[in-house]
Design an enzyme around this catalytic site. Sequence first.
Site: not given
Length: 369
Positions: A128, A208, A262, A296-297
């Site tokens: 993201a 990530g 996060d 996913i952000a």
Amino acid sequence: MTVRVNGKVVTPSGVIRQGCIEVRGDRISAVAEYPSVRDGHWIVPGFVDVHTHGGGGHTFTTGDADSARAAAAFHLGHGTTSLLASLVSAPFELMRSATTAFAPLVHQGVLAGIHFEGPYLSAARCGAQNPEFLRDPSADELTELIKLGDGAVRMVTLAPERAGALEAIALLAEQGVVAAVGHTDATYEQTRAAIAAGASVGTHVFNGMRPVHHREPGPVVALLSAPNVVCELVADGVHLHEGTLTFATATAGPERCALITDAMAAAGMPDGEYELGGQAVTVTDGVARLAGDGAIAGSTLTMDAALRHAVAAGVPLPDAVRMVATTPALAVGIGDQVGALQTGLRADLVVLDNDLEVVRVMRAGEWVQ
């Protein structure tokens, strides 16, 4: 004045079932057995979140001091007594202005430090992160930010395969700033080189990152197997399968696994439309994703919920407590002040009921909830 808090005390060496925490001023003055206690609440150290972008409708990512105060206050209500304000990839001007705005909050104790998650990240694994702002590490930028922050810059996440990354990691380590490996397409060997250069944290490990392959183990295996690396894990049931969470914990041990949120601004807020680093985010059923490609952000997690999720997944409570407090505090160099119920440390503690829901929160000897 002396304050005593009685209950089932979770210490680094185990649980005192009939325990007492004695607080004088802003410090823990004693941790002891207290035989008259019967079936009290759980008493655990204040949570330490080393990776959060906001919460309660407020964000750290714009560099606004008022928003940062409000986000920190939101997480404090969920037991997080120390946190790093995490930014996302951005132009250097924003990184500089955010450092200027947040440094006073660090020196006042509102924040435990600043974490730059980017912009020195992999385009292939940016998740993201806004690809518009990704670039190679700059020693000049890092040197200026460290000087400007005067101790406020605590951690920088970067991808070790980018040009100049190993030199940047060495610079950060030399300046006492934690270098973290994340949002990376690095090979196993490149990740090992980053660790040798001084990287000591894995940013939301598995997420990530180049995935594990039996002929190319990639960054995940390199980070989990490195004895001097703390691995961040997002325990929300979305970022990681429960089996992955417990596998990582068993592999690295609770002394090298740090639970993080996060979280972004939507934590504690209704589903809807939000923003992260200039990109539109849609939150549905509590899951934050980019409006465009569905990546996913961040999350809508809080640290108390992360603790409950880890315990429900099978992590023993004392280990999970270490992962939400002691290990992250040590990872970013504040373990001599917070992160455990030990004599001499700051009196940060969370009182939990038997369902591990927050009952009360103390920070620096003062009840804040």
